[in-house]
Write a protein that holds these residues in place. Structure first.
Motif, mmCIF file in Angstrom:
data_model
loop_
_atom_site.group_PDB
_atom_site.id
_atom_site.type_symbol
_atom_site.label_atom_id
_atom_site.label_comp_id
_atom_site.label_asym_id
_atom_site.label_seq_id
_atom_site.Cartn_x
_atom_site.Cartn_y
_atom_site.Cartn_z
ATOM 1 N N GLU A 106 8.130 4.478 11.312
ATOM 2 C CA GLU A 106 7.309 3.561 10.845
ATOM 3 C C GLU A 106 6.789 3.501 9.546
ATOM 4 N N TRP A 107 6.521 4.626 8.756
ATOM 5 C CA TRP A 107 5.687 4.420 7.526
ATOM 6 C C TRP A 107 6.514 5.842 6.737
ATOM 7 N N GLU A 108 6.979 5.340 5.622
ATOM 8 C CA GLU A 108 7.802 6.514 4.977
ATOM 9 C C GLU A 108 6.653 7.348 4.108
ATOM 10 N N PRO A 109 6.048 6.757 3.299
ATOM 11 C CA PRO A 109 5.357 7.511 1.857
ATOM 12 C C PRO A 109 3.927 8.074 2.423
ATOM 13 N N CYS A 110 4.250 9.461 3.061
ATOM 14 C CA CYS A 110 3.213 9.969 3.712
ATOM 15 C C CYS A 110 2.407 10.827 3.181
ATOM 16 N N THR A 111 2.554 10.792 2.021
ATOM 17 C CA THR A 111 1.598 11.352 0.813
ATOM 18 C C THR A 111 1.221 10.711 -0.214
ATOM 19 N N ALA A 112 0.167 11.182 -0.955
ATOM 20 C CA ALA A 112 -0.403 10.325 -2.116
ATOM 21 C C ALA A 112 0.775 10.347 -3.112
ATOM 22 N N ASP A 113 1.335 11.422 -3.331
ATOM 23 C CA ASP A 113 2.510 11.123 -4.470
ATOM 24 C C ASP A 113 3.504 10.359 -3.899
ATOM 25 N N ALA A 114 4.117 10.463 -2.795
ATOM 26 C CA ALA A 114 5.250 9.460 -2.108
ATOM 27 C C ALA A 114 4.776 8.223 -2.332
ATOM 28 N N LEU A 115 3.119 7.746 -2.097
ATOM 29 C CA LEU A 115 2.846 6.383 -2.056
ATOM 30 C C LEU A 115 2.681 5.998 -3.474
ATOM 31 N N ARG A 116 2.369 6.759 -4.353
ATOM 32 C CA ARG A 116 2.245 6.288 -5.652
ATOM 33 C C ARG A 116 3.681 5.685 -6.355
ATOM 34 N N LYS A 117 4.460 6.666 -5.859
ATOM 35 C CA LYS A 117 6.066 6.337 -6.259
ATOM 36 C C LYS A 117 6.782 5.377 -5.544
ATOM 37 N N MET A 118 6.682 5.241 -4.163
ATOM 38 C CA MET A 118 7.302 4.410 -3.541
ATOM 39 C C MET A 118 6.556 2.836 -3.384
ATOM 40 N N ASP A 119 5.349 3.006 -3.699
ATOM 41 C CA ASP A 119 4.438 1.511 -3.224
ATOM 42 C C ASP A 119 3.407 1.505 -4.494
ATOM 43 N N PRO A 120 3.719 1.219 -5.688
ATOM 44 C CA PRO A 120 2.648 1.295 -6.826
ATOM 45 C C PRO A 120 1.967 0.156 -6.531
ATOM 46 N N SER A 121 2.161 -1.056 -5.834
ATOM 47 C CA SER A 121 1.358 -2.295 -5.573
ATOM 48 C C SER A 121 -0.033 -1.977 -4.968
ATOM 49 N N VAL A 122 0.282 -1.347 -3.791
ATOM 50 C CA VAL A 122 -0.636 -1.015 -3.014
ATOM 51 C C VAL A 122 -1.567 0.116 -3.528
ATOM 52 N N THR A 123 -0.817 1.012 -4.127
ATOM 53 C CA THR A 123 -1.738 2.177 -4.847
ATOM 54 C C THR A 123 -2.872 1.651 -5.719
ATOM 55 N N GLU A 124 -2.233 0.954 -6.676
ATOM 56 C CA GLU A 124 -2.850 0.281 -7.815
ATOM 57 C C GLU A 124 -4.314 -0.539 -7.063
ATOM 58 N N LEU A 125 -3.957 -1.057 -5.917
ATOM 59 C CA LEU A 125 -5.051 -1.984 -5.258
ATOM 60 C C LEU A 125 -6.006 -1.046 -4.449
ATOM 61 N N LEU A 126 -5.599 -0.101 -3.857
ATOM 62 C CA LEU A 126 -6.704 0.830 -3.352
ATOM 63 C C LEU A 126 -7.056 1.757 -3.944
#
Length: 162
Positions: A106-126
C-alpha cells in the motif's frame, strides 16, 4: 522502543485512528487550502502524484512508478486522502520504519529519508513551519511542562500518563 509498536503485539492502530481524527477534523479545517482532503488542496495534489494520477475510486491497477497504492474499494477520494496524510506524516515521524515489508503493498516510502526522496511535495507540505504540525510521535509520556503549561497552572493540569 516506541510504544506504538512491539514485535510481540504488532502495530497499535489507535495511532492511525487518532491521526485520522486530528487531520480531518482539525488540521484540514484550519488549513483547507493545504490539508483538505478535497481535490485541489496541496495534500490532494501531492496524493495524485503519489498515486500516478487523479482517481475518484480505486483503479484496476496503479501506474508504474506510483508509491501509494490504496486498494480498499469502499474508500472514495477523500478517504484516500485521509489515508495518504496518515502514511506520509507517520513515515516522516518514524512510525512506519519497522513495518516497511508489511505495508509495501500500500505504501512504499516507509521512512523519513525515503519519503523525502520519493515524495518531496508532501514532505514540503508536512514540514511547512506555517502549519506547525507535530514533529515527534506521541509516546504516552507527558507532563505539564512538556505541554507548555505555565508552572503556575501545572498543579491544575495533570497530563502525566503512566
Amino acid at each position: 522502543m516506541r510504544q506504538d509498536f512491539s514485535p510481540e503485539e504488532g502495530f497499535n492502530a489507535a495511532l492511525e485512528e487518532v491521526h485520522h481524527l486530528i487531520a480531518t477534523q482539525g488540521w484540514a479545517k484550519v488549513y483547507p487550502d493545504e490539508l483538505s482532503k478535497d481535490k485541489g488542496s496541496r495534500l490532494a495534489q501531492a496524493m495524485d502524484k503519489a498515486r500516478g494520477g487523479v482517481f475518484d475510486q480505486v483503479p484496476a491497477s496503479y501506474p508504474k512508478g506510483s508509491w501509494y497504492h490504496y486498494d480498499d474499494h469502499t474508500c472514495d477520494y477523500s478517504c484516500m486522502a485521509t489515508e495518504y496524510i496518515y502514511w506520509a506524516h507517520t513515515s516522516l515521524l518514524g512510525a512506519q520504519a519497522e513495518r516497511c515489508d508489511e505495508i509495501a503493498v500500500e505504501w512504499e516510502p516507509c521512512t523519513a529519508d525515503a519519503l523525502r526522496k520519493m515524495d518531496p511535495s508532501v514532505t514540503e507540505l508536512l514540514e511547512d513551519p506555517k502549519l506547525g504540525l507535530p514533529t515527534t510521535l506521541p509516546d504516552g509520556n507527558y507532563s505539564a511542562s512538556q505541554a507548555g503549561v505555565s508552572p503556575s497552572f501545572a498543579p491544575y493540569v495533570d497530563m502525566t500518563l503512566h
